[in-house]
Motif scaffolding. Structure first.
Motif, mmCIF file in Angstrom:
data_model
loop_
_atom_site.group_PDB
_atom_site.id
_atom_site.type_symbol
_atom_site.label_atom_id
_atom_site.label_comp_id
_atom_site.label_asym_id
_atom_site.label_seq_id
_atom_site.Cartn_x
_atom_site.Cartn_y
_atom_site.Cartn_z
ATOM 1 N N ARG A 47 39.448 51.205 29.560
ATOM 2 C CA ARG A 47 39.437 52.242 30.522
ATOM 3 C C ARG A 47 38.437 51.998 31.799
ATOM 4 O O ARG A 47 38.402 52.504 32.704
ATOM 5 C CB ARG A 47 39.292 53.689 30.186
ATOM 6 C CG ARG A 47 40.627 54.146 29.202
ATOM 7 C CD ARG A 47 40.449 55.844 28.835
ATOM 8 N NE ARG A 47 39.305 55.625 27.737
ATOM 9 C CZ ARG A 47 37.980 55.950 27.778
ATOM 10 N NH1 ARG A 47 37.516 56.292 29.080
ATOM 11 N NH2 ARG A 47 36.983 56.069 26.788
ATOM 12 N N ASP A 48 37.529 51.258 31.242
ATOM 13 C CA ASP A 48 36.489 50.717 32.019
ATOM 14 C C ASP A 48 35.852 49.409 31.793
ATOM 15 O O ASP A 48 34.729 49.174 31.090
ATOM 16 C CB ASP A 48 35.216 51.753 31.818
ATOM 17 C CG ASP A 48 34.052 51.481 32.625
ATOM 18 O OD1 ASP A 48 34.187 50.980 33.784
ATOM 19 O OD2 ASP A 48 32.997 52.106 32.361
ATOM 20 N N PRO A 49 36.605 48.382 31.926
ATOM 21 C CA PRO A 49 36.129 47.015 31.570
ATOM 22 C C PRO A 49 34.999 46.399 32.547
ATOM 23 O O PRO A 49 34.507 47.329 33.385
ATOM 24 C CB PRO A 49 37.443 46.276 31.955
ATOM 25 C CG PRO A 49 38.097 47.002 33.028
ATOM 26 C CD PRO A 49 37.847 48.498 32.648
ATOM 27 N N ASP A 50 34.481 45.537 32.045
ATOM 28 C CA ASP A 50 33.265 45.193 32.606
ATOM 29 C C ASP A 50 33.133 45.136 34.119
ATOM 30 O O ASP A 50 34.177 44.670 34.907
ATOM 31 C CB ASP A 50 33.012 43.530 32.354
ATOM 32 C CG ASP A 50 31.813 42.853 32.674
ATOM 33 O OD1 ASP A 50 30.895 43.366 33.536
ATOM 34 O OD2 ASP A 50 31.076 41.997 32.104
ATOM 35 N N VAL A 51 32.315 45.796 34.936
ATOM 36 C CA VAL A 51 32.431 46.017 36.046
ATOM 37 C C VAL A 51 32.246 44.700 36.955
ATOM 38 O O VAL A 51 32.534 44.552 38.261
ATOM 39 C CB VAL A 51 30.946 46.807 36.646
ATOM 40 C CG1 VAL A 51 29.819 46.221 36.421
ATOM 41 C CG2 VAL A 51 31.235 47.316 38.165
ATOM 42 N N ALA A 52 31.820 43.635 36.325
ATOM 43 C CA ALA A 52 31.453 42.317 37.101
ATOM 44 C C ALA A 52 33.074 41.562 37.315
ATOM 45 O O ALA A 52 33.034 40.822 38.303
ATOM 46 C CB ALA A 52 30.736 41.487 36.067
ATOM 47 N N ARG A 53 34.059 42.112 36.812
ATOM 48 C CA ARG A 53 35.298 41.666 37.225
ATOM 49 C C ARG A 53 35.689 42.174 38.651
ATOM 50 O O ARG A 53 36.618 41.554 39.257
ATOM 51 C CB ARG A 53 36.372 42.403 36.295
ATOM 52 C CG ARG A 53 36.466 41.944 34.889
ATOM 53 C CD ARG A 53 37.434 42.266 34.204
ATOM 54 N NE ARG A 53 37.593 41.857 32.653
ATOM 55 C CZ ARG A 53 38.006 40.620 32.251
ATOM 56 N NH1 ARG A 53 38.418 39.987 33.254
ATOM 57 N NH2 ARG A 53 38.030 40.274 31.185
ATOM 58 N N GLY A 54 34.728 42.787 38.993
ATOM 59 C CA GLY A 54 35.001 43.205 40.595
ATOM 60 C C GLY A 54 34.194 42.558 41.843
ATOM 61 O O GLY A 54 34.142 42.815 42.760
ATOM 62 N N PHE A 55 33.254 41.641 41.008
ATOM 63 C CA PHE A 55 32.223 40.872 41.604
ATOM 64 C C PHE A 55 32.983 39.726 42.546
ATOM 65 O O PHE A 55 33.661 39.122 41.908
ATOM 66 C CB PHE A 55 31.141 40.624 41.037
ATOM 67 C CG PHE A 55 30.263 41.665 40.448
ATOM 68 C CD1 PHE A 55 30.528 42.873 40.660
ATOM 69 C CD2 PHE A 55 29.123 41.438 39.705
ATOM 70 C CE1 PHE A 55 29.904 44.254 40.288
ATOM 71 C CE2 PHE A 55 28.199 42.533 39.180
ATOM 72 C CZ PHE A 55 28.452 43.711 39.585
ATOM 73 N N PRO A 56 32.635 39.689 44.035
ATOM 74 C CA PRO A 56 33.107 38.594 44.758
ATOM 75 C C PRO A 56 32.103 37.361 44.112
ATOM 76 O O PRO A 56 31.238 37.298 43.635
ATOM 77 C CB PRO A 56 32.755 38.918 46.080
ATOM 78 C CG PRO A 56 31.666 39.742 45.945
ATOM 79 C CD PRO A 56 31.883 40.509 44.741
ATOM 80 N N PRO A 57 32.556 35.766 44.571
ATOM 81 C CA PRO A 57 34.001 35.785 45.178
ATOM 82 C C PRO A 57 35.004 35.728 44.185
ATOM 83 O O PRO A 57 34.903 35.710 43.212
ATOM 84 C CB PRO A 57 33.789 34.297 45.733
ATOM 85 C CG PRO A 57 32.951 33.586 44.486
ATOM 86 C CD PRO A 57 31.751 34.803 44.143
ATOM 87 N N TYR A 58 36.346 35.524 44.771
ATOM 88 C CA TYR A 58 37.566 35.571 43.778
ATOM 89 C C TYR A 58 38.398 34.329 43.998
ATOM 90 O O TYR A 58 38.580 33.809 45.269
ATOM 91 C CB TYR A 58 38.421 36.722 44.352
ATOM 92 C CG TYR A 58 37.630 38.296 44.564
ATOM 93 C CD1 TYR A 58 36.947 38.842 43.120
ATOM 94 C CD2 TYR A 58 37.126 38.680 45.721
ATOM 95 C CE1 TYR A 58 36.488 39.916 43.377
ATOM 96 C CE2 TYR A 58 36.340 39.710 45.759
ATOM 97 C CZ TYR A 58 36.119 40.590 44.527
ATOM 98 O OH TYR A 58 35.379 41.629 44.654
#
Length: 411
Positions: A47-58
């Motif tokens: 429900r709350d995976p590693d917030v780093a998955r949302g960090f740029p770049p992509y």
């Protein structure tokens, strides 16, 4: 005979690591272990995976995207999406701990204990477990439960106050040195404790603090204060006392020059056509050149005159193997530098339709069991079935039950 989950090569082949950490301080430590062959299982809250998955770049392909930041620090790991807030999730972690060698987490101290998954509990299940906890202030002391980030460590560890231009406001170090250093000390602590566990069958709690790690990187600042009473302050590009050892301008940018010893100074004076400066009684010894007034008045202007009108490449070629002189390069120049490629410090990982990710490689080079850093990172819960069946011994039916209950998610 290793299972498919454990069938890796490298110095750490057969070592099983449970990585509960997030973002950087912890994931980077586990990434090093994975590079050298450990089976690392990245455990995330579905429900709350590693917030780093949302960090740029992509990396992007159509509507799909994948964080290159996350990829660089979680390469080569197996993914398990597990809800530790549930009773079944807690039991699943305990079942995994039975066959694990290492657990790494970077929660605030007290978090795992509140979950009923602290070191004492897990060590009771597996006495040889090496439990590595990376936190801001460590697990002892009055500050242990304070929230902390990289900048917390730079500030509380004294490094921030030392960095920047003389006479101006201090400047944070330009990378997350608190996180990075804690991860590297975490690797040292983990491998040290793992060696002891292999010899004795007894694991231990490895407590690594970001603040402690930063203090250990302040070079001479501690002894300068305890011995001489000097408080380190921003010095710009200059060293606290070694001279010459700083940035100098040239025709097309800047170079670092560090010819501070008597031998290097003589070599430099000869190389740049002023051999008489090596025997000048005012600056003929290292100690005399360390004197700030003599350095600013005599030494520094001489060096500036040596480099004037010459480009970085010309100066590097001239210096060759004789004196320490290096062009100050952009990261683009570093990535494209042929020597970077020869040292395999930029590697490519295949992400299928998302393309190839070029990222930094592994700086530790082993002659017989080299690292394998050119691997992709896991999707959330990508390896649920393999992890739980092979490391916890769960049946397909049990895994299906956990998925139906929402304890695990993903593949």
């Amino acid at each position: 005979m290793p299972t498919a989950m454990q069938a890796t090569q490298g110095a750490l082949a057969g070592v099983v690591v449970l990585d509960l950490s997030r973002v950087l301080a912890g994931p980077y430590a586990a990434q090093h272990l994975a590079d050298f062959g450990a089976t690392v299982v990245k455990i995330e809250n579905p429900r709350d995976p590693d917030v780093a998955r949302g960090f740029p770049p992509y990396l992007r392909a159509g509507d799909r995207e994948f964080s290159a930041y996350y990829a660089q620090y979680n390469r080569g790991k197996r993914g398990l999406a597990l809800d530790l807030a549930t009773a079944e999730g807690k039991q699943t972690l305990k079942d995994l701990v039975v066959n694990a060698d290492v657990l790494i987490e970077n929660f605030r101290p007290g978090t795992m204990e509140r979950l009923g998954l602290g070191y004492d509990v897990l060590a009771g299940i597996n006495p040889r477990l090496v439990y590595t906890a990376i936190s801001g202030y460590g697990h002892t002391g009055s500050r242990s439960r304070r929230p902390a980030f990289d900048n917390t460590a730079q500030a509380a560890g004294g490094l921030w106050s030392m960095n920047g231009v003389s006479g101006e406001q201090p400047v944070r170090v330009g990378v997350t040195i608190g996180d990075l250093s804690a991860s590297l000390y975490g690797v040292i602590g983990t491998l040290t404790a793992l060696r002891h566990a292999e010899q004795t069958g007894r694991g231990q709690f490895v407590d690594v603090a970001q603040v402690d790690s930063v203090i250990a990187l302040t070079e001479t600042a501690v002894v300068d204060y305890t011995v001489a009473g000097r408080v380190a302050a921003p010095a710009g590009n200059a060293h606290a006392w070694v001279r010459p050892y700083e940035l100098f301008p040239c025709a097309d940018g800047q170079v670092f020059f560090g010819g501070y010893t008597d031998k290097l100074w003589r070599e430099s004076c000869e190389l740049f056509g002023t051999p008489e400066a090596a025997s000048d009684p005012e600056i003929d010894t290292m100690q005399k050149r360390f004197d700030e007034e003599a350095y600013e008045r005599r030494v520094k202007p001489l060096i500036v005159s040596w480099f004037a009108g010459k480009g970085r490449a010309e100066l590097e070629k001239l210096a060759g193997d004789r004196i320490p002189l290096t062009a100050v390069k952009t990261i683009a120049e570093v990535v494209d530098e042929p020597e970077t490629q020869r040292r395999e410090m930029v590697v490519d990982a295949d992400y299928g339709d998302l393309g190839s990710l070029r990222m930094f490689g592994q700086p530790v080079k082993l002659s017989h069991t080299p690292a394998v850093p050119d691997r992709r990172a896991n999707e959330v819960g990508e390896h649920n079935e393999a992890v739980l069946s092979e490391l916890a011994g769960y049946s397909h039916e049990r895994i299906k039950e956990l998925r139906s209950a929402g304890v695990i998610a993903g593949a």
